[in-house]
Design an enzyme around this catalytic site. Structure first.
Site, short mmCIF file in Angstrom:
data_model
loop_
_atom_site.label_atom_id
_atom_site.label_comp_id
_atom_site.label_asym_id
_atom_site.label_seq_id
_atom_site.Cartn_x
_atom_site.Cartn_y
_atom_site.Cartn_z
CE LYS A 28 -0.26 -0.43 4.99
NZ LYS A 28 -1.04 -1.03 6.12
NE ARG A 31 -6.87 0.21 10.40
CZ ARG A 31 -5.62 0.36 10.06
NH1 ARG A 31 -4.95 1.33 10.17
NH2 ARG A 31 -5.21 -0.83 9.57
CE1 TYR A 33 13.83 32.15 0.98
CE2 TYR A 33 14.02 29.68 0.96
CZ TYR A 33 13.64 31.00 0.21
OH TYR A 33 13.12 30.83 -0.93
CG MET A 50 9.69 23.57 -2.70
SD MET A 50 8.59 24.59 -3.90
CE MET A 50 7.50 25.32 -2.60
#
Ligand code: PLP
Length: 377
Positions: free
Chosen positions: A39, A139, A270, A318
């Site tokens: 998954k 669940r 930054y 980023m």
């Protein structure tokens, strides 16, 4: 190809499967079947290549969480049994049935929906489904006292076959005594539910419960099949250390693409959170939070270059971040950088990163996103 990539060490994956299978043989003559969860794109490693490697290494089942993930495997020509672990929508039921995905079924309404879809699309061929029982995960699942009635409901549909019965464990990866007791309680409730299905005259099919934690630490949860995920990708779960040795499968690498001389007191990145404590050399690497490297690591992280650790300098951007290579560095432009998961013992891996930022290794590998090409080695 861009510098930043995720090398997927399929040899490690195969070796991890073998280590787990050897461990399962300690059960005695009949070791359980192996279901490999792929998954979330194989925990970020790439579902199709990982699924193929798993089946080649002897896996009996695959498991996925979404219908689309199942369709992707079928479209790639994979014809093994595939368990669908999460609840599909009514509008997805036909796709489930057509692609022979075996869903967990936890209630009569969902049983009817999948039965109708199977009757419509499978020309009389029964769809194998697995009864899902909630023994304490909280669940998806019916309660243990509802299991026999759900089995009767499923069996009443000519289009379905009860192929298995399953539960999921909430704290099997913990060494805390209360958690061990909770797992034992879950296993006991599951045994009772399975017995109630048998007592009502139905065959529960393949009985399964064990995730990684239980595959390592609770052999009484192995039953007919185990479903360890993270262990096969190279990480022990939570709070227990397995006796078997597994190695990380994903290694994220990049290259130094730019080098600059920096003067004492110059600031980097930054927010100007880092200033050079002395004259030094800074290398720039093209990886950032836009690739899935958590920005919160900006506080404190290091990279491995030619087996040596070098600290991150300043905030992760980023698309880039900077490394303090030191004043008389041997590191050269274009050198390879191991971000995590490499073979050097001191290098970071998904578990050390997770520990540093308060999460689990699963999230670290899953978050390496599609901008980072997977390269199978
Ligand atoms: C994800 C999942 C697993 C595998 O869990 P790991 O902790 O990775 O071993 C097993 N069973 C179910 C139902 C799951 O959702």
């Amino acid at each position: 190809m861009r510098a930043t990539k995720a090398l997927i060490h399929l040899d490690n994956f195969t070796a991890n499967i073998k280590a787990v299978r050897d461990h399962l043989k300690t059960a005695g003559s009949s070791s359980p079947l192996l279901c490999v969860p792929v998954k979330a794109d194989g925990y970020g490693h790439g579902a199709v290549p990982v699924a193929r490697a798993a089946l080649k290494a002897g896996a009996n089942f695959l498991a996925i969480a979404t219908v689309d993930e199942g369709v992707e495997l079928r479209d790639a020509g994979i014809d093994s049994p595939i368990l669908l672990l999460s609840q599909a929508l009514p509008s997805e039921m036909e796709t489930v049935a057509e692609h022979s995905l075996s869903p967990f079924v936890a209630d009569k309404d969902a049983a009817k929906l999948i039965a109708d879809a199977a009757a419509m699309t499978r020309k009389g061929k029964k769809l194998p489904v697995h009864i899902k029982i909630d023994t304490g995960m909280g669940r998806m699942g019916c309660y243990p006292n509802e299991a026999a009635e759900l089995a009767a409901c499923i069996a009443s549909f000519g289009s379905l076959e009860i192929a298995g019965t399953a539960t999921h464990l909430a704290v099997s990866d913990s060494a805390v005594p209360d958690d061990i007791a909770y797992t034992k309680k879950q296993i006991e409730k599951f045994n009772q539910a399975v017995n109630s299905i048998k007592a009502a005259g139905y065959n529960p099919g393949i009985v399964h419960a064990a995730n990684t934690g239980a595959a390592i630490a609770h052999s009484d949860a192995w039953f007919d099949m185990v479903r360890p995920g993270i262990l096969l990708y190279g990480y022990p779960p939570g709070g227990i250390t397995p006796r078997l040795l597994v190695r990380p499968v994903m290694e994220v690498v990049t290259n130094i693409v730019f080098i600059k001389q920096v003067k004492k007191g110059d600031s980097i990145s930054y927010g100007r959170t880092w200033t050079a404590p002395h004259d030094t050399v800074v290398g720039i690497i093209p990886i950032g939070y836009g690739d899935g490297l958590p920005r919160i690591l900006s506080k404190d992280f290091d990279f491995t270059i030619n087996g040596i650790q070098y600290p991150l300098a300043g905030r992760i951007c980023m698309d880039q971040c900077m490394i303090d290579l030191g004043a008389d560095t041997d590191v050269k432009r274009w050198d390879e950088v191991s971000v995590f998961g490499g073979a050097y013992p001191a290098a970071h891996n998904a578990a050390t990163i997770a520990a540093r930022i308060g999460t689990i290794p699963y999230e670290i590998t899953c978050n390496i996103n599609k901008r980072v090409a997977r390269v199978y080695v």
